[in-house]
Design a protein around this motif. Structure first.
Motif, mmCIF file in Angstrom:
data_model
loop_
_atom_site.group_PDB
_atom_site.id
_atom_site.type_symbol
_atom_site.label_atom_id
_atom_site.label_comp_id
_atom_site.label_asym_id
_atom_site.label_seq_id
_atom_site.Cartn_x
_atom_site.Cartn_y
_atom_site.Cartn_z
ATOM 1 N N GLY A 124 3.096 49.061 24.415
ATOM 2 C CA GLY A 124 1.758 48.750 23.924
ATOM 3 C C GLY A 124 1.356 49.424 22.635
ATOM 4 N N ILE A 125 2.207 50.293 22.096
ATOM 5 C CA ILE A 125 1.873 51.001 20.852
ATOM 6 C C ILE A 125 2.427 50.213 19.668
ATOM 7 C CG2 ILE A 125 2.163 53.107 19.517
ATOM 8 C CD1 ILE A 125 0.293 53.400 21.933
ATOM 9 N N THR A 126 1.563 49.942 18.695
ATOM 10 C CA THR A 126 1.927 49.106 17.545
ATOM 11 C C THR A 126 2.620 49.889 16.442
ATOM 12 O OG1 THR A 126 0.067 47.631 17.979
ATOM 13 C CG2 THR A 126 0.976 47.584 15.757
ATOM 14 N N ALA A 127 2.155 51.116 16.181
ATOM 15 C CA ALA A 127 2.672 51.884 15.041
ATOM 16 C C ALA A 127 2.602 53.370 15.346
ATOM 17 C CB ALA A 127 1.870 51.574 13.775
ATOM 18 N N ASN A 128 3.535 54.120 14.774
ATOM 19 C CA ASN A 128 3.517 55.576 14.908
ATOM 20 C C ASN A 128 2.392 56.153 14.050
ATOM 21 O OD1 ASN A 128 5.822 55.114 16.346
ATOM 22 N ND2 ASN A 128 7.169 56.338 15.063
ATOM 23 N N THR A 129 1.634 57.079 14.621
ATOM 24 C CA THR A 129 0.574 57.725 13.861
ATOM 25 C C THR A 129 0.537 59.206 14.198
ATOM 26 O OG1 THR A 129 -1.013 57.074 15.563
ATOM 27 C CG2 THR A 129 -0.895 55.689 13.631
ATOM 28 N N GLY A 130 -0.323 59.926 13.551
ATOM 29 C CA GLY A 130 -0.425 61.370 13.743
ATOM 30 C C GLY A 130 -0.781 62.040 12.441
ATOM 31 N N SER A 131 -0.039 61.700 11.380
ATOM 32 C CA SER A 131 -0.423 62.109 10.037
ATOM 33 C C SER A 131 -1.466 61.111 9.561
ATOM 34 C CB SER A 131 0.795 62.111 9.119
ATOM 35 O OG SER A 131 0.443 62.509 7.827
ATOM 36 N N LEU A 132 -2.628 61.598 9.148
ATOM 37 C CA LEU A 132 -3.800 60.731 9.009
ATOM 38 C C LEU A 132 -3.771 59.842 7.764
ATOM 39 C CD1 LEU A 132 -6.513 63.302 10.113
ATOM 40 C CD2 LEU A 132 -5.535 61.443 11.463
ATOM 41 N N GLY A 133 -4.540 58.754 7.848
ATOM 42 C CA GLY A 133 -4.795 57.901 6.696
ATOM 43 C C GLY A 133 -3.883 56.704 6.544
ATOM 44 N N MET A 134 -2.939 56.503 7.456
ATOM 45 C CA MET A 134 -1.920 55.468 7.264
ATOM 46 C C MET A 134 -2.245 54.139 7.948
ATOM 47 S SD MET A 134 1.552 57.692 7.707
ATOM 48 C CE MET A 134 1.809 59.224 6.819
ATOM 49 N N GLY A 135 -3.178 54.140 8.894
ATOM 50 C CA GLY A 135 -3.356 52.989 9.767
ATOM 51 C C GLY A 135 -3.774 51.709 9.077
ATOM 52 N N GLY A 141 0.096 45.585 6.193
ATOM 53 C CA GLY A 141 1.488 45.131 6.185
ATOM 54 C C GLY A 141 1.767 44.130 7.295
ATOM 55 N N ILE A 142 1.207 44.395 8.479
ATOM 56 C CA ILE A 142 1.391 43.471 9.607
ATOM 57 C C ILE A 142 0.747 42.124 9.305
ATOM 58 C CG2 ILE A 142 0.751 43.046 12.020
ATOM 59 C CD1 ILE A 142 1.095 46.103 12.457
ATOM 60 N N LEU A 143 -0.440 42.136 8.703
ATOM 61 C CA LEU A 143 -1.118 40.879 8.369
ATOM 62 C C LEU A 143 -0.364 40.101 7.287
ATOM 63 C CD1 LEU A 143 -4.828 42.048 8.473
ATOM 64 C CD2 LEU A 143 -3.740 40.399 10.005
ATOM 65 N N GLU A 144 0.220 40.810 6.331
ATOM 66 C CA GLU A 144 1.034 40.125 5.320
ATOM 67 C C GLU A 144 2.271 39.505 5.972
ATOM 68 O OE1 GLU A 144 0.129 39.399 2.454
ATOM 69 O OE2 GLU A 144 -1.063 40.996 1.511
ATOM 70 N N ALA A 145 2.850 40.225 6.942
ATOM 71 C CA ALA A 145 3.993 39.678 7.679
ATOM 72 C C ALA A 145 3.569 38.437 8.468
ATOM 73 C CB ALA A 145 4.576 40.732 8.607
ATOM 74 N N ASN A 146 2.372 38.501 9.072
ATOM 75 C CA ASN A 146 1.866 37.339 9.814
ATOM 76 C C ASN A 146 1.753 36.110 8.912
ATOM 77 O OD1 ASN A 146 1.659 38.892 12.105
ATOM 78 N ND2 ASN A 146 -0.562 39.126 12.015
ATOM 79 N N ARG A 147 1.297 36.341 7.680
ATOM 80 C CA ARG A 147 1.171 35.221 6.733
ATOM 81 C C ARG A 147 2.540 34.598 6.459
ATOM 82 N NH1 ARG A 147 2.304 35.191 1.635
ATOM 83 N NH2 ARG A 147 2.339 37.463 1.475
ATOM 84 N N ALA A 174 -9.032 48.230 -1.542
ATOM 85 C CA ALA A 174 -9.230 47.176 -2.547
ATOM 86 C C ALA A 174 -8.306 45.987 -2.319
ATOM 87 C CB ALA A 174 -9.039 47.743 -3.947
ATOM 88 N N SER A 175 -7.031 46.246 -2.091
ATOM 89 C CA SER A 175 -6.089 45.128 -1.966
ATOM 90 C C SER A 175 -6.326 44.314 -0.705
ATOM 91 C CB SER A 175 -4.645 45.633 -1.991
ATOM 92 O OG SER A 175 -4.372 46.438 -0.862
ATOM 93 N N ALA A 176 -6.949 44.915 0.314
ATOM 94 C CA ALA A 176 -7.262 44.145 1.531
ATOM 95 C C ALA A 176 -8.234 43.017 1.207
ATOM 96 C CB ALA A 176 -7.854 45.060 2.603
ATOM 97 N N VAL A 177 -9.184 43.304 0.292
ATOM 98 C CA VAL A 177 -10.130 42.269 -0.144
ATOM 99 C C VAL A 177 -9.443 41.309 -1.108
ATOM 100 C CG1 VAL A 177 -12.295 41.852 -1.385
ATOM 101 C CG2 VAL A 177 -12.110 43.779 0.215
ATOM 102 N N ASN A 178 -8.707 41.857 -2.072
ATOM 103 C CA ASN A 178 -8.030 41.015 -3.060
ATOM 104 C C ASN A 178 -7.063 40.033 -2.401
ATOM 105 O OD1 ASN A 178 -9.382 42.482 -5.014
ATOM 106 N ND2 ASN A 178 -7.665 43.873 -5.401
ATOM 107 N N ARG A 179 -6.446 40.476 -1.311
ATOM 108 C CA ARG A 179 -5.476 39.629 -0.599
ATOM 109 C C ARG A 179 -6.138 38.782 0.485
ATOM 110 N NH1 ARG A 179 -0.897 38.451 -2.621
ATOM 111 N NH2 ARG A 179 0.080 38.327 -0.559
ATOM 112 N N LYS A 180 -7.473 38.895 0.603
ATOM 113 C CA LYS A 180 -8.247 38.087 1.562
ATOM 114 C C LYS A 180 -7.727 38.242 2.998
ATOM 115 C CE LYS A 180 -9.672 34.582 -1.818
ATOM 116 N NZ LYS A 180 -9.169 35.330 -2.999
ATOM 117 N N LEU A 181 -7.564 39.493 3.414
ATOM 118 C CA LEU A 181 -7.036 39.783 4.757
ATOM 119 C C LEU A 181 -8.191 39.804 5.760
ATOM 120 C CD1 LEU A 181 -4.424 42.556 3.862
ATOM 121 C CD2 LEU A 181 -4.048 40.098 4.163
ATOM 122 N N LYS A 182 -8.725 38.631 6.047
ATOM 123 C CA LYS A 182 -9.889 38.554 6.927
ATOM 124 C C LYS A 182 -9.552 38.892 8.375
ATOM 125 C CE LYS A 182 -9.661 33.606 8.001
ATOM 126 N NZ LYS A 182 -10.418 32.327 8.002
ATOM 127 N N GLY A 183 -8.302 38.936 8.731
ATOM 128 C CA GLY A 183 -7.913 39.296 10.096
ATOM 129 C C GLY A 183 -7.884 40.785 10.354
#
Length: 615
Positions: A124-135, A141-147, A174-183
């Motif tokens: 059930g875990i999607t990505a490794n985390t712990g060091s902050l700011g990466m999520g 990246g996952i949404l770009e892969a989905n596209r 910024a790039s999340a808006v520029n790339r129109k990642l509405k998901g």
């Protein structure tokens, strides 16, 4: 001591009712999972309570409404905990929904159990985390892969508010808006307290909604404990055409009155990490259970006997470093101490009170801190820079390299270095830090073999080195036999002789290997091995070693970091330079560190007396 869990059958009943629109059942599940989360942490002996509790209502809603909505048997959305500290709470949700097997709830921070921070090896875990700011970046990246793959799976990311001090967060917007990642839907767990204290006392982050709006994001602000409001905000998001952030105002420790209480003038919020006292545990379970019974008088509990773990005791490197900071600060007025939101864990708290004008708190901003240290050094001061070894060596590596090109002196201090403590998991177990710092020009790397080697270190041994310095140490107190304690003052590049021997030699690098042998020194009484201990990770005084290894045929090096970095590399060069026919073997870390108890982790990675003697 008994630990209390709400029965899985009771949870499953209320999950069905929640799917049917019963808001009281949502409240019940949220509190029931606070009970289970607290008991998981008590069994483990460590974990993050405050963040798990503050985020519980948000994450539960995300799973009920988006990740595993009614009638769906497979996950319908990806959830990423960018903050990572809510891992125990997340695991309790995954167990409740049947994604993680129920027997895992007693295996938090255990090998083959549930790691201290999210890891994709866990169901059930999607990505490794712990060091902050990466999520957010991972989510993009996952949404770009989905596209590319023609999938329509949304991504939900949870960040902390202290985490917003990390620069990568703002790079990702910024790039999340520029790339129109509405998901992309981001929740900010805005509980206003970070590791030690209030976010505004550490490094205020200003008007969060306006900052996100300035990047073009859709912004909503809600009460993060109002389950109806959370549900409505999720329904509204489905119609948004832009990436969306929901600022959820929460309370750290929500659900337990005494954990919610933290005065504005408070210095240290004590429920950020670690297990509670037995008394606090009982009070918390009683308070939450009372609310559960009011909603459902038929609620059923399971009771488990808490496993008995011996208390951790020994000589503390952290306490010795705290004293050394104060003493060196008194002797040298040019010393300035810098910290990145880890004042208690790095030992800078006392210095900040004694020398407030020479203490700078940067918050969760390692790159900024290291470059600022470069400016201090260029101005003739001596900055001593602190963070966890993993974060300092990884996130700020380029800044450290640039500082070194200016040929100034900066002392970097990496706490939580090495395999243990094993509970937090690989994001916090610094074993590649020596690789990273070892690439810095003219650097001296020091790892004390015993806390006594911190005495007069900064103005003494380290004062002789003109370039940058890296100090790494474990935060776990270690035990040493009185018959086997390294010398307090070991000249640069040399070692302390713990035992004389004949043709074999064991070289212990730093505290953990030295402690392993020292506390088991009686097992070496009949051994013919010479035993050396050195704090100098990347410097070898060739004349000293030539003299002390003159009759040695076999050498075993034990180092608490990656293979082929640090002392083993230097020693191999020493052998080559002097055409010595000594057979060399190394006990070091050779894989991604495991999360578990300290003993489990050391055993798994081969740091055992049997291996040390056998090599």
């Amino acid at each position: 001591m008994e630990l209390t869990f709400v029965k899985q059958t009771t949870l499953e009943k209320h999950i069905e009712l929640a799917y049917a629109g019963n808001l009281e059942s949502r409240r019940f599940i949220s509190d029931a999972l606070r009970v289970n989360t607290l008991s998981m942490i008590m069994e483990a002996g460590s974990g993050h309570i405050g963040s798990s509790f503050s985020a519980m209502d948000i994450v539960l809603s995300v799973y009920l409404d988006l990740v595993l909505p009614k009638g769906k048997e497979t996950l319908q959305a990806k959830y990423i905990s960018s903050k990572g500290h809510d891992a125990p709470g997340l695991y309790s949700i995954l167990v409740a929904f049947g994604i993680i097997k129920e027997d895992k709830k007693l295996l938090l921070r255990r090998i083959n159990g549930l790691p201290g921070h999210p890891d994709i090896s866990t169901a059930g875990i999607t990505a490794n985390t712990g060091s902050l700011g990466m999520g957010i970046s991972k989510g993009k990246g996952i949404l770009e892969a989905n596209r590319i793959l023609k999938k329509s799976e949304p991504v939900i990311v949870l960040t902390g508010d202290g985490e917003l001090q990390e620069g990568q967060i703002w790079e990702s917007l910024a790039s999340a808006v520029n790339r129109k990642l509405k998901g992309l839907l981001v929740f900010v767990d805005h509980n206003k307290i970070q590791s030690d204290t209030w976010v505004d006392k550490v490094s205020a982050i200003g008007d969060i909604p306006r900052k996100f709006e300035s990047f073009g994001w859709q912004v909503e602000r809600i009460n993060g404990h109002d389950l109806a409001a959370i549900n409505l905000s999720i329904q509204n998001w489905r119609n948004n055409q832009l990436p969306t952030v929901i600022i959820a105002d929460t309370i750290k420790g929500k659900g337990c009155s005494f954990m919610e209480s933290f005065p504005k003038e408070g210095d240290f919020y004590k429920y950020h990490s670690g297990a509670t006292s037995a008394e606090d545990y009982t009070k918390a379970i009683s308070e939450i259970s009372e609310r559960l019974i009011k909603i459902d008088s038929t609620v059923e509990f399971d009771n488990y006997q808490k496993s008995n773990k011996p208390p951790i005791s020994g000589d503390s490197f952290l306490e010795s470093w705290k004293k050394e900071l104060i003493n060196s600060g008194k002797q040298n007025e040019k010393i300035v101490v810098l910290d990145a939101d880890l004042t208690l864990d790095t030992g800078t708290s006392d210095f900040s009170k004694v020398f407030p004008d020479r203490y700078i708190q940067f918050g969760i901003a390692e790159q900024d801190m290291v470059s600022a240290a470069g400016g201090l050094a260029l101005s003739g001061l001596l900055p001593i820079v602190h963070s966890f070894a993993s974060f300092l060596s990884g996130r700020a590596h380029e800044q450290i390299i640039v500082n070194a090109t200016e040929k100034t002196k900066i002392i970097y201090v990496g706490a939580l270095a090495g395999l243990i403590p094993g509970g937090p998991g690989h994001s916090h177990q610094a074993v590649s830090d020596v690789n990273s710092f070892g690439s810095v020009n003219n650097i001296l790397i020091f790892e004390p073999s015993h806390p006594n080697q911190f005495n007069d270190l900064v103005n003494g041994q380290l004062g002789k080195h003109l370039g940058p310095v890296y100090i790494r140490f474990t935060n776990v107190p270690l035990n040493f036999s009185r018959e086997c304690i390294p010398s307090a003052d070991v000249p640069i590049g040399e070692a302390s002789v713990l035992k004389q021997g004949e043709t074999d030699c064991i070289i212990l690098v730093g505290g953990v290997p030295t402690s392993l042998v020292s506390e088991n020194f009686d097992k070496f009484s009949k051994s013919k091995s010479k035993i050396l201990s050195t704090p100098w990770v990347n410097k070898i005084n060739q004349n000293w070693y030539l003299e002390n290894l003159s009759n040695i045929e076999n050498v075993t090096i034990v180092q608490n970091y990656n293979m082929n970095s640090g002392f083993d590399v230097q020693f191999r060069k020493f052998l080559d330079d002097n055409s010595m026919e000594i057979k060399m073997s190394v006990i070091a870390v050779e894989e991604i560190p495991k999360s578990g108890t300290n003993q489990e982790v050391l055993n798994h990675h081969g740091f055992t007396i049997e291996n040390i003697k056998g090599n």
